[in-house]
Design an enzyme around this catalytic site. Structure first.
Site, PDB file in Angstrom:
ATOM      1  N   ALA A 117       0.861  -1.176   0.000  1.00 20.84           N
ATOM      2  CA  ALA A 117       0.000   0.000   0.000  1.00 20.84           C
ATOM      3  C   ALA A 117       0.903   1.233   0.000  1.00 20.84           C
ATOM      4  O   ALA A 117       2.068   1.163   0.435  1.00 20.84           O
ATOM      5  CB  ALA A 117      -0.878  -0.023   1.236  1.00 20.84           C
TER       6      ALA A 117
ATOM      7  N   GLY B 184       0.479  -5.000   0.800  1.00 22.72           N
ATOM      8  CA  GLY B 184      -0.759  -5.006   0.010  1.00 22.72           C
ATOM      9  C   GLY B 184      -0.558  -5.619  -1.373  1.00 22.72           C
ATOM     10  O   GLY B 184      -1.512  -6.143  -1.966  1.00 22.72           O
TER      11      GLY B 184
ATOM     12  N   GLU C 275      -0.908  -9.224  -0.882  1.00 20.30           N
ATOM     13  CA  GLU C 275      -2.327  -9.481  -0.582  1.00 20.30           C
ATOM     14  C   GLU C 275      -3.176  -9.388  -1.847  1.00 20.30           C
ATOM     15  O   GLU C 275      -4.113 -10.169  -2.039  1.00 20.30           O
ATOM     16  CB  GLU C 275      -2.799  -8.485   0.482  1.00 20.30           C
ATOM     17  CG  GLU C 275      -2.089  -8.716   1.814  1.00 20.30           C
ATOM     18  CD  GLU C 275      -2.313  -7.601   2.817  1.00 20.30           C
ATOM     19  OE1 GLU C 275      -1.894  -6.456   2.534  1.00 20.30           O
ATOM     20  OE2 GLU C 275      -2.909  -7.855   3.867  1.00 20.30           O
TER      21      GLU C 275
ATOM     22  N   GLU D  76       4.667  -5.116   6.830  1.00 22.05           N
ATOM     23  CA  GLU D  76       3.956  -4.028   7.517  1.00 22.05           C
ATOM     24  C   GLU D  76       4.430  -3.851   8.959  1.00 22.05           C
ATOM     25  O   GLU D  76       4.373  -2.761   9.518  1.00 22.05           O
ATOM     26  CB  GLU D  76       2.440  -4.290   7.509  1.00 22.05           C
ATOM     27  CG  GLU D  76       1.786  -4.236   6.145  1.00 22.05           C
ATOM     28  CD  GLU D  76       1.718  -5.585   5.429  1.00 22.05           C
ATOM     29  OE1 GLU D  76       2.512  -6.489   5.754  1.00 22.05           O
ATOM     30  OE2 GLU D  76       0.867  -5.714   4.530  1.00 22.05           O
TER      31      GLU D  76
HETATM   32  N1  CAA Z   1       4.591   3.205  -0.716  1.00 24.15           N
HETATM   33  C1  CAA Z   1       4.992   4.347  -1.276  1.00 24.15           C
HETATM   34  N2  CAA Z   1       6.130   4.476  -1.972  1.00 24.15           N
HETATM   35  C2  CAA Z   1       6.919   3.392  -2.102  1.00 24.15           C
HETATM   36  C3  CAA Z   1       6.557   2.148  -1.561  1.00 24.15           C
HETATM   37  C4  CAA Z   1       5.324   2.068  -0.844  1.00 24.15           C
HETATM   38  N3  CAA Z   1       4.867   0.928  -0.327  1.00 24.15           N
HETATM   39  N4  CAA Z   1       7.526   1.254  -1.840  1.00 24.15           N
HETATM   40  C5  CAA Z   1       8.463   1.914  -2.560  1.00 24.15           C
HETATM   41  N5  CAA Z   1       8.094   3.202  -2.719  1.00 24.15           N
HETATM   42  C6  CAA Z   1       8.820   4.265  -3.419  1.00 24.15           C
HETATM   43  C7  CAA Z   1      10.022   4.728  -2.615  1.00 24.15           C
HETATM   44  O1  CAA Z   1       9.625   5.670  -1.632  1.00 24.15           O
HETATM   45  C8  CAA Z   1      10.874   5.298  -3.702  1.00 24.15           C
HETATM   46  O2  CAA Z   1      10.396   6.588  -4.024  1.00 24.15           O
HETATM   47  P1  CAA Z   1      11.432   7.842  -4.152  1.00 24.15           P
HETATM   48  O3  CAA Z   1      12.341   7.462  -5.310  1.00 24.15           O
HETATM   49  O4  CAA Z   1      10.520   8.997  -4.452  1.00 24.15           O
HETATM   50  O5  CAA Z   1      12.156   7.919  -2.863  1.00 24.15           O
HETATM   51  C9  CAA Z   1      10.607   4.411  -4.904  1.00 24.15           C
HETATM   52  O6  CAA Z   1       9.362   3.746  -4.613  1.00 24.15           O
HETATM   53  C10 CAA Z   1      11.658   3.329  -5.094  1.00 24.15           C
HETATM   54  O7  CAA Z   1      11.791   2.645  -3.875  1.00 24.15           O
HETATM   55  P2  CAA Z   1      13.226   2.421  -3.155  1.00 24.15           P
HETATM   56  O8  CAA Z   1      14.164   3.529  -3.459  1.00 24.15           O
HETATM   57  O9  CAA Z   1      12.949   2.143  -1.726  1.00 24.15           O
HETATM   58  O10 CAA Z   1      13.707   1.085  -3.919  1.00 24.15           O
HETATM   59  P3  CAA Z   1      14.696  -0.017  -3.389  1.00 24.15           P
HETATM   60  O11 CAA Z   1      14.976  -0.900  -4.568  1.00 24.15           O
HETATM   61  O12 CAA Z   1      15.836   0.559  -2.651  1.00 24.15           O
HETATM   62  O13 CAA Z   1      13.839  -0.849  -2.296  1.00 24.15           O
HETATM   63  C11 CAA Z   1      11.833  -1.989  -1.481  1.00 24.15           C
HETATM   64  C12 CAA Z   1      12.694  -1.579  -2.699  1.00 24.15           C
HETATM   65  C13 CAA Z   1      12.623  -2.988  -0.610  1.00 24.15           C
HETATM   66  C14 CAA Z   1      10.598  -2.644  -2.003  1.00 24.15           C
HETATM   67  C15 CAA Z   1      11.514  -0.726  -0.636  1.00 24.15           C
HETATM   68  O14 CAA Z   1      11.005   0.266  -1.503  1.00 24.15           O
HETATM   69  C16 CAA Z   1      10.482  -0.971   0.458  1.00 24.15           C
HETATM   70  O15 CAA Z   1      10.819  -1.514   1.492  1.00 24.15           O
HETATM   71  N6  CAA Z   1       9.233  -0.515   0.206  1.00 24.15           N
HETATM   72  C17 CAA Z   1       8.167  -0.597   1.204  1.00 24.15           C
HETATM   73  C18 CAA Z   1       7.655  -2.020   1.359  1.00 24.15           C
HETATM   74  C19 CAA Z   1       6.590  -2.048   2.422  1.00 24.15           C
HETATM   75  O16 CAA Z   1       6.810  -1.750   3.582  1.00 24.15           O
HETATM   76  N7  CAA Z   1       5.366  -2.454   2.028  1.00 24.15           N
HETATM   77  C20 CAA Z   1       4.210  -2.521   2.927  1.00 24.15           C
HETATM   78  C21 CAA Z   1       3.395  -1.274   2.814  1.00 24.15           C
HETATM   79  S1  CAA Z   1       2.101  -1.154   4.025  1.00 24.15           S
HETATM   80  C22 CAA Z   1       0.851  -2.141   3.425  1.00 24.15           C
HETATM   81  O17 CAA Z   1       0.922  -2.729   2.381  1.00 24.15           O
HETATM   82  C23 CAA Z   1      -0.379  -2.206   4.327  1.00 24.15           C
HETATM   83  C24 CAA Z   1      -1.426  -3.170   3.907  1.00 24.15           C
HETATM   84  O18 CAA Z   1      -1.326  -4.380   4.069  1.00 24.15           O
HETATM   85  C25 CAA Z   1      -2.676  -2.683   3.402  1.00 24.15           C
END
Ligand code: CAA
Length: 258
Positions: free
Chosen positions: A65, A109, A112, A132
């Protein structure tokens, strides 16, 4: 319909829906989930669609998400808008089969969403996770329930509590995905599977999909009864007559969805 966060193409009776927010690794924001719901409603209505493929990019199916969009919300906001509740139910309410073609990060998400589809075929670079917990929250659109049903309690619990990722080999071994394909061949392979499904009697396809999904919703005896009724009901179709006659006459069936 013009969408901003997804791309929809229809070819050979297959609707290919690509999540398209490359700047955020296809993070699921409210616009994307709304547009996806609309596209699925359209696909369900469209006679030129007999199977649906949902995919992302090679780097990410979806990295979860959208954290930016969620970060300032409070309980009343997410409770009132029922964050992602209606949208995920729209996906599971889709009558036509949906295959998730998953490559790269399939997290939170995103994982999911893939699990809400009918089955998952993944690329060899896929990484699944429910991270998460690292954000001080937990899965919210089916992860604790669907992942547990797919891979069992131990693995699901570990993933939800530690946030560790599962690679493609582990995901296949655990039963999360139906199979693994080299990343460069993912889409052609999945489109071929979708075209194969599109050739079948769509009455039988929908009945079989409903019966398999029932296994996750009900008791064994109720599920078996549901299956038997669906099986028996298919004998009211012309496609059953055609399918069995074609077998006996050693020819390909011509299904007409009747
Ligand atoms: N939401 C918003 N933006 C996101 C994102 C997310 N879930 N995941 C990645 N992005 C964005 C980053 O902020 C980044 O943007 P900027 O260039 O503007 O900074 C861009 O995508 C590229 O990401 P990274 O620079 O982080 O890329 P990376 O290759 O270094 O890492 C990754 C990749 C390991 C997937 C890392 O991006 C990450 O950990 N992302 C978050 C994963 C996460 O926590 N997901 C769960 C979300 S909560 C959820 O899903 C709740 C639910 O169940 C409903």
């Amino acid at each position: 319909m013009a969408y901003q966060t997804i791309i929809v193409e229809i070819e050979d009776y297959v609707a290919l829906i690509r999540l398209n927010r490359p700047e955020a690794l296809n993070a699921l924001n409210s616009q994307l989930m709304r547009e996806l719901g609309e596209a699925l409603t359209e696909a369900d209505r469209n006679e030129k669609v007999r199977c649906i493929v949902l995919t992302g990019s090679e780097k990410a199916f979806a990295a979860g998400a959208d954290i930016k969009e969620m970060s300032t919300k409070n309980f009343v906001d997410v409770y009132t808008e029922n964050l992602f509740g209606d949208e995920i139910e729209r996906i599971t309410a889709t009558r036509k089969p949906i295959i998730a073609a998953v490559s790269g990060y399939t997290l939170g998400g995103g994982c999911e969403l893939a699990m809400a589809c009918d089955f998952i075929i993944c690329a060899d670079n896929a990484k699944f996770g429910q991270p998460e917990i690292n954000l001080g929250v937990m899965a919210g659109i089916g992860g604790t329930q669907r992942l547990t049903r797919f891979v069992g309690k131990s693995k699901s619990m570990e993933m939800h509590l530690t946030g560790r990722f599962m690679d493609a080999v582990e995901a296949e071994r655990a039963g999360l995905v139906s199979r693994i394909v080299p990343a460069s061949k993912l889409l052609p392979e999945v489109m071929a599977v979708a075209r194969k499904i599109a050739e079948k009697s769509q009455i039988a396809v929908v009945a079989a999909k409903e019966a398999v999904n029932r296994a996750y919703e009900t008791t064994l005896s109720e599920g078996l009864l549901f299956e038997r009724r669906n099986f028996q009901a298919l004998f009211a179709t012309e496609d059953q007559k055609e399918g069995m006659a074609a077998f006996l006459e050693k020819r390909e069936p011509q299904f007409r969805d009747k």
